[in-house]
Design a protein around this motif. Sequence first.
Motif, short mmCIF file in Angstrom:
data_model
loop_
_atom_site.label_atom_id
_atom_site.label_comp_id
_atom_site.label_asym_id
_atom_site.label_seq_id
_atom_site.Cartn_x
_atom_site.Cartn_y
_atom_site.Cartn_z
N VAL A 1 -65.69 48.64 113.44
CA VAL A 1 -65.58 49.10 112.13
C VAL A 1 -66.88 48.77 111.26
O VAL A 1 -67.30 49.50 110.43
N ALA B 1 -69.07 51.52 109.25
CA ALA B 1 -69.12 51.08 107.86
C ALA B 1 -70.89 51.19 107.35
O ALA B 1 -71.15 52.13 106.51
N ALA C 1 -61.61 52.23 116.91
CA ALA C 1 -62.26 51.93 115.52
C ALA C 1 -63.27 53.17 115.37
O ALA C 1 -63.22 53.76 114.15
N HIS D 1 -64.91 55.63 104.79
CA HIS D 1 -66.07 54.62 104.48
C HIS D 1 -67.14 55.19 103.89
O HIS D 1 -67.86 54.83 103.01
N LEU E 1 -64.51 43.23 107.30
CA LEU E 1 -63.89 42.65 108.58
C LEU E 1 -63.09 41.54 108.51
O LEU E 1 -62.07 41.40 109.36
N CYS F 1 -55.39 51.28 114.45
CA CYS F 1 -55.95 49.88 115.01
C CYS F 1 -54.81 48.93 114.53
O CYS F 1 -54.54 47.84 115.64
N GLU G 1 -62.61 45.82 117.81
CA GLU G 1 -62.10 46.60 116.69
C GLU G 1 -63.12 46.43 115.53
O GLU G 1 -63.77 47.18 114.76
N GLU H 1 -59.40 43.01 107.89
CA GLU H 1 -58.97 43.72 108.80
C GLU H 1 -58.54 42.83 110.10
O GLU H 1 -57.60 42.80 110.69
N GLY I 1 -61.47 56.96 109.35
CA GLY I 1 -62.36 55.78 109.23
C GLY I 1 -63.81 55.94 108.62
O GLY I 1 -64.00 55.58 107.70
N SER J 1 -56.62 48.08 104.83
CA SER J 1 -56.73 47.48 105.85
C SER J 1 -55.18 47.05 106.42
O SER J 1 -54.77 47.24 107.63
#
Length: 207
Positions: free
Chosen positions: A51, A55, A123, A133, A159, A24, A47, A162, A129, A18
């Motif tokens: 994310v 995920a 995101a 994940h 989160l 981001c 964002e 992030e 990304g 992160s």
Amino acid sequence: MVNLTLMGAFIPTFLFVSITPGMCMTLAMTLGMSQGVRRTFWMMWGEMLGVALVAILAVLGVAALMLQFPTVFQLFKVAGACYLTFIGVQMWRAKGKLAVPKVGLLPALLPRGTLFSQGFITAVSNPKGWAFHMALLPPFIDSQLAFWPQLLVLISIILLLEFLSMLLYASGGKALALFLTRANRVQYLNRIGASLMFGVALWMLLG
């Protein structure tokens, strides 16, 4: 609810990912420079929604399906990159709402919805990304425990990490803006922000 042994490895792994500079984080720094930290929160909410969506879908296997049909995904990336490039050009020319104004003038503020959508698009349009994940999140889910409670806890931690990372970058951008504004170097500030936007756009296209 969760495997504490796996959690001990999960938190530092995702903290490192992160806080590492990326699309981001670069966007958060740029908006912190031009919009301020509080205003950048709207980008952060978008964002984090993106994310969370990535995920969940990655764990459920939808990401693999998307990677099999890259054309639509590529068009989405190109559109986002073109938009960020347009913003970068405007900042370089000291025009547009993201450009930092001269000393004594108030900055133009982007609509909250625009900031939110910028974060969301950045995101979900990052293929790294999705791949990340897909590769790293499933191994931290214990098959002996209930699936959804584990996933909820893991995504909540992601989160939080992030958010804290973006807050750090946005605060750094704001501090840089204050320093250069006081030094009467607003043109340099706009060009730094423009270069960051160009970098994110290029990252989208090449990622």
